[in-house]
Design a protein around this motif. Structure first.
Motif, short mmCIF file in Angstrom:
data_model
loop_
_atom_site.label_atom_id
_atom_site.label_comp_id
_atom_site.label_asym_id
_atom_site.label_seq_id
_atom_site.Cartn_x
_atom_site.Cartn_y
_atom_site.Cartn_z
N ARG A 166 8.18 3.94 -12.26
CA ARG A 166 7.93 2.60 -11.73
C ARG A 166 7.93 2.62 -10.21
O ARG A 166 7.10 1.96 -9.57
N LEU A 167 8.87 3.35 -9.63
CA LEU A 167 8.92 3.44 -8.17
C LEU A 167 7.68 4.12 -7.63
O LEU A 167 7.14 3.73 -6.59
N ARG A 168 7.21 5.15 -8.33
CA ARG A 168 5.98 5.84 -7.90
C ARG A 168 4.78 4.89 -7.96
O ARG A 168 3.89 4.95 -7.11
N ARG A 169 4.76 4.03 -8.97
CA ARG A 169 3.66 3.07 -9.08
C ARG A 169 3.70 2.02 -7.98
O ARG A 169 2.66 1.48 -7.58
N LEU A 170 4.90 1.72 -7.49
CA LEU A 170 5.04 0.72 -6.43
C LEU A 170 4.63 1.24 -5.05
O LEU A 170 4.32 0.45 -4.16
N GLU A 171 4.66 2.56 -4.88
CA GLU A 171 4.37 3.14 -3.57
C GLU A 171 3.04 2.71 -2.97
O GLU A 171 2.99 2.30 -1.81
N PRO A 172 1.92 2.82 -3.71
CA PRO A 172 0.64 2.42 -3.10
C PRO A 172 0.63 0.96 -2.62
O PRO A 172 0.06 0.65 -1.58
N PHE A 173 1.30 0.09 -3.38
CA PHE A 173 1.35 -1.32 -2.99
C PHE A 173 2.20 -1.51 -1.73
O PHE A 173 1.85 -2.28 -0.84
N GLY A 174 3.34 -0.79 -1.68
CA GLY A 174 4.20 -0.88 -0.51
C GLY A 174 3.51 -0.38 0.74
O GLY A 174 3.55 -1.02 1.80
N LEU A 175 2.83 0.77 0.63
CA LEU A 175 2.14 1.34 1.79
C LEU A 175 0.93 0.50 2.19
O LEU A 175 0.63 0.38 3.38
N ALA A 176 0.24 -0.08 1.21
CA ALA A 176 -0.88 -0.96 1.54
C ALA A 176 -0.39 -2.16 2.34
O ALA A 176 -1.03 -2.57 3.32
#
Length: 201
Positions: A166-176
């Motif tokens: 789940r944390l890995r999936r959140l990364e692109p959104f956080g960096l965007a």
């Protein structure tokens, strides 16, 4: 966007080089501190190295080249292996960022040897050192934020250790979100404010 029009090719290249050096230093510091606390996961993942390309984030390098602020690829920790448990990840993140701040004034020690180089090379080395200090301190200030993809986002591994996927999936959104905030000017570059307090010259 006015900032982009004012950038020269030389400044973009020097910031990119600074981002590469920053990635190697910051990544090694975090992985090394984790290893000292008993967490071998960064070592097993190949992150206990000064090779900057192991730690480099492409988007972080691009933001450094254009805006002078960067981040590294996420380092994953194992709270169970850390001697301090979940708190160990908090210690690694805090000490890793603090150590990067401590490196900034130490880089001033390289200015005297740089002056021994031929004039053009010496000027280039001095300029790169200045850019490295600016990128390092601006990036450290940014990476305090607990956003997935940033170093501060690693704190989520302590708070929410189970579902790594789940944390890995959140990364692109956080960096965007971070990229949009930087481009829009919502995230100030604190290098000009903080750097004079950390340089010896």
């Amino acid at each position: 966007m006015d900032l982009l029009r004012e950038l020269s090719m030389g400044e973009i290249v020097s910031r990119l080089a600074a981002a590469i050096l920053y990635a190697g230093i910051q990544g090694l510091l975090l992985a090394g501190i984790a290893r000292l606390l008993g967490d071998q996961r960064p070592s097993h993942d190949g992150r206990l190295t000064a090779n900057p390309f192991v730690h480099l984030s492409v988007w972080g390098a691009a933001m450094a080249a254009l805006f002078g602020v960067s981040w590294i690829r996420t380092i994953w920790f194992d709270a169970k292996a850390n001697r301090l448990g979940r708190w160990g990840i908090v210690v690694v993140v805090g000490l890793g960022l603090a150590a990067m701040v401590a490196v900034v004034p130490l880089l001033d020690l390289l200015r005297a040897p740089a002056l021994l180089l031929p004039r053009t090379g010496g000027y280039a080395a001095l300029y790169l050192l200045g850019q490295l200090q600016a990128v390092a301190i601006a990036s450290t200030a940014l990476n305090v934020l607990p956003i997935p993809g940033l170093i501060g986002g690693s704190l989520l591994q302590a708070i929410w250790p189970g579902p790594e996927r789940r944390l890995r999936r959140l990364e692109p959104f956080g960096l965007a979100l971070v990229i949009v905030a930087i481009v829009a000017g919502w995230v100030p570059n604190l290098a000009t404010t903080l750097l004079p307090w950390l340089q010896w010259r």
